[in-house]
Design a protein around this motif. Structure first.
Motif, short mmCIF file in Angstrom:
data_model
loop_
_atom_site.label_atom_id
_atom_site.label_comp_id
_atom_site.label_asym_id
_atom_site.label_seq_id
_atom_site.Cartn_x
_atom_site.Cartn_y
_atom_site.Cartn_z
N ARG A 172 8.44 -1.01 3.49
CA ARG A 172 7.30 -0.25 2.97
C ARG A 172 6.12 -0.34 3.94
O ARG A 172 5.46 0.66 4.21
CB ARG A 172 6.89 -0.76 1.59
CG ARG A 172 7.91 -0.53 0.49
CD ARG A 172 7.35 -0.96 -0.86
NE ARG A 172 6.18 -0.16 -1.21
CZ ARG A 172 6.24 0.98 -1.89
NH1 ARG A 172 7.42 1.48 -2.27
NH2 ARG A 172 5.14 1.64 -2.17
N PHE A 173 5.87 -1.53 4.46
CA PHE A 173 4.77 -1.69 5.39
C PHE A 173 5.04 -0.96 6.69
O PHE A 173 4.16 -0.27 7.22
CB PHE A 173 4.51 -3.18 5.67
CG PHE A 173 3.59 -3.40 6.84
CD1 PHE A 173 2.24 -3.17 6.73
CD2 PHE A 173 4.10 -3.83 8.07
CE1 PHE A 173 1.38 -3.36 7.81
CE2 PHE A 173 3.26 -4.03 9.15
CZ PHE A 173 1.90 -3.79 9.01
N ARG A 174 6.24 -1.08 7.21
CA ARG A 174 6.57 -0.41 8.47
C ARG A 174 6.45 1.11 8.33
O ARG A 174 5.94 1.79 9.23
CB ARG A 174 7.97 -0.80 8.95
CG ARG A 174 8.11 -2.27 9.30
CD ARG A 174 9.29 -2.49 10.26
NE ARG A 174 10.52 -1.92 9.73
CZ ARG A 174 11.40 -2.58 8.98
NH1 ARG A 174 11.15 -3.86 8.67
NH2 ARG A 174 12.51 -2.01 8.56
N THR A 175 6.89 1.64 7.20
CA THR A 175 6.77 3.08 6.97
C THR A 175 5.31 3.48 6.84
O THR A 175 4.88 4.50 7.40
CB THR A 175 7.53 3.48 5.70
OG1 THR A 175 8.89 3.06 5.80
CG2 THR A 175 7.48 4.98 5.49
N ALA A 176 4.53 2.68 6.13
CA ALA A 176 3.10 2.97 5.98
C ALA A 176 2.39 2.91 7.32
O ALA A 176 1.51 3.74 7.61
CB ALA A 176 2.47 1.97 5.00
N LEU A 177 2.78 1.97 8.16
CA LEU A 177 2.18 1.85 9.49
C LEU A 177 2.47 3.08 10.33
O LEU A 177 1.57 3.67 10.95
CB LEU A 177 2.72 0.59 10.17
CG LEU A 177 2.18 0.28 11.57
CD1 LEU A 177 0.70 0.03 11.53
CD2 LEU A 177 2.92 -0.93 12.16
N VAL A 178 3.71 3.52 10.35
CA VAL A 178 4.09 4.70 11.14
C VAL A 178 3.39 5.95 10.60
O VAL A 178 2.86 6.76 11.36
CB VAL A 178 5.62 4.88 11.12
CG1 VAL A 178 6.01 6.21 11.76
CG2 VAL A 178 6.30 3.73 11.85
N VAL B 163 0.76 5.31 3.07
CA VAL B 163 -0.13 4.94 4.17
C VAL B 163 -0.65 3.53 3.95
O VAL B 163 -0.48 2.95 2.87
CB VAL B 163 -1.29 5.95 4.31
CG1 VAL B 163 -0.79 7.30 4.80
CG2 VAL B 163 -2.05 6.10 3.00
N LEU B 164 -1.32 2.98 4.95
CA LEU B 164 -1.67 1.56 4.91
C LEU B 164 -2.58 1.20 3.73
O LEU B 164 -2.32 0.23 3.02
CB LEU B 164 -2.34 1.17 6.23
CG LEU B 164 -1.40 0.97 7.42
CD1 LEU B 164 -2.19 0.70 8.70
CD2 LEU B 164 -0.43 -0.18 7.15
N VAL B 165 -3.66 1.96 3.53
CA VAL B 165 -4.59 1.59 2.46
C VAL B 165 -3.92 1.72 1.10
O VAL B 165 -4.15 0.91 0.20
CB VAL B 165 -5.86 2.45 2.54
CG1 VAL B 165 -6.79 2.14 1.38
CG2 VAL B 165 -6.58 2.23 3.86
N ASN C 15 0.01 -3.52 -3.11
CA ASN C 15 0.30 -4.95 -2.99
C ASN C 15 -0.75 -5.81 -3.69
O ASN C 15 -0.42 -6.83 -4.29
CB ASN C 15 0.38 -5.34 -1.51
CG ASN C 15 1.64 -4.84 -0.84
OD1 ASN C 15 2.71 -4.83 -1.45
ND2 ASN C 15 1.54 -4.41 0.40
N ALA C 16 -2.01 -5.39 -3.60
CA ALA C 16 -3.09 -6.21 -4.18
C ALA C 16 -3.17 -6.06 -5.69
O ALA C 16 -3.27 -7.06 -6.41
CB ALA C 16 -4.42 -5.83 -3.53
#
Length: 319
Positions: free
Chosen positions: A92-98, A273-275, A281-282
């Motif tokens: 999920r993070f890697r996809t959001a980063l890309v 996306v990242l945010v 997550n938060a």
């Protein structure tokens, strides 16, 4: 032969300054400068307090929490770089980063180029100039929730305006926000459109500050419109370009509300996306330490993009 006695001032003997005036002017100037400095600090004090309370302190807290397992309950436990190791193994993070990097690489340069072209057009003497400027700026002051709602209708797969236009040309409908191949690019279109007005206003102000004498001199030398723009207008836009670049990079990296209103990160992870991932997550998984590590990586990315953009701008300016 008559001898004339000169006055002491005429033979190089310096007269003593009048008592009470020595250094008075410098002291007055120093006092005025001191008062001006104090007044300046008082004027920027609210902004400094706001920056410290809402930017500096949260940034430091995020960096510290990134090395903990804090989850809103109990005391945070130091776990070193475990969060960062887990992040780069998280799909999920890697996809959001890309997705975020792609969004920035497309939206920032395209929106800046279009905004500059629109500003140049609106810098001419045309009818209803004020109406055009207002129309371009309206999306900036419109709430993103309202903007997202309008574009949800435009991109509706069944009865949306976009597919209606395609039907006029005999083209098949497209799942703009439901097809993983089109969802992110559709949000890019919205992002470019929404941020166009703010950039346009800044460019327009910068264009109106270009020296008319320089433009006239270039015209007298036989320069065409492109040469005037390349060698006179473009260098004069340097400070405005840098400001627009920085604010655009920061703003596009922080895209959240548009994604939240329109796609919720879907379909699948196509618009995650990242945010938005930090938010999930938060506040979804209650892993504040993990989300803080993601925030730290995002801050590093923003800084890297700003440095890269500044160097590219400097290279273009010196060409």
């Amino acid at each position: 032969m008559t001898t004339t006695l000169s006055k002491p001032s005429e033979v190089g003997v310096a007269q003593s300054p009048r008592p009470g005036r020595s250094g008075a002017a410098p002291r007055r100037r120093s006092s005025v400068v001191s008062r001006q400095k104090r007044a300046g600090w008082w004027m920027i004090a609210p902004a400094l307090v706001q920056s410290v309370v809402f930017i500096t302190v949260p940034t430091i807290a995020a960096i510290l929490l990134a090395f903990t397992d804090y989850s809103f309950s109990g005391a945070p436990n130091f776990i070193g770089g475990a969060n960062f190791v887990e992040l780069f193994g998280d799909i999920r993070f890697r996809t959001a980063l890309v997705n975020t990097v792609l969004y920035v690489l497309v939206v920032v340069p395209v929106s800046m180029a279009i905004a500059l072209a629109v500003a140049i057009a609106l810098n001419q003497k045309i009818r209803a100039l004020g109406a055009f400027r207002t129309a371009y700026y309206i999306p900036v002051v419109t709430a993103t929730v309202a903007v997202g709602t309008v574009w949800l209708w435009i991109f509706n797969s069944g009865s949306g305006l976009a597919n209606g236009v395609l039907a006029l040309f005999g083209l098949s409908p497209v799942g703009w926000l439901t097809d993983p191949n089109h969802a992110l690019s559709s949000l890019m279109v919205v992002g470019i459109w929404q941020g166009l007005g703010a950039k346009m206003i800044i460019y327009l102000a910068a264009l109106q500050g270009v020296s008319p004498q320089l433009v006239e001199a270039a015209n007298l030398d036989g320069a065409n419109r492109w040469q005037v723009f390349r060698f006179v207008t473009w260098p004069s836009l340097g400070p405005a370009q840098f400001f627009v670049l920085i604010t655009s990079i920061v703003g596009t990296f922080q895209v959240f509300d548009l994604v939240y209103v329109t796609t919720k990160g879907g379909p699948g992870l196509a618009t995650n996306v990242l945010v938005f991932d930090v938010y999930n997550n938060a506040f979804g998984s209650l892993r504040l330490g993990y989300a803080s590590a993601e925030t730290v990586i995002m801050m590093i990315l923003i800084g890297g993009f700003i440095i890269l953009g500044r160097r590219l701008q400097g290279a273009n300016t010196h060409d």
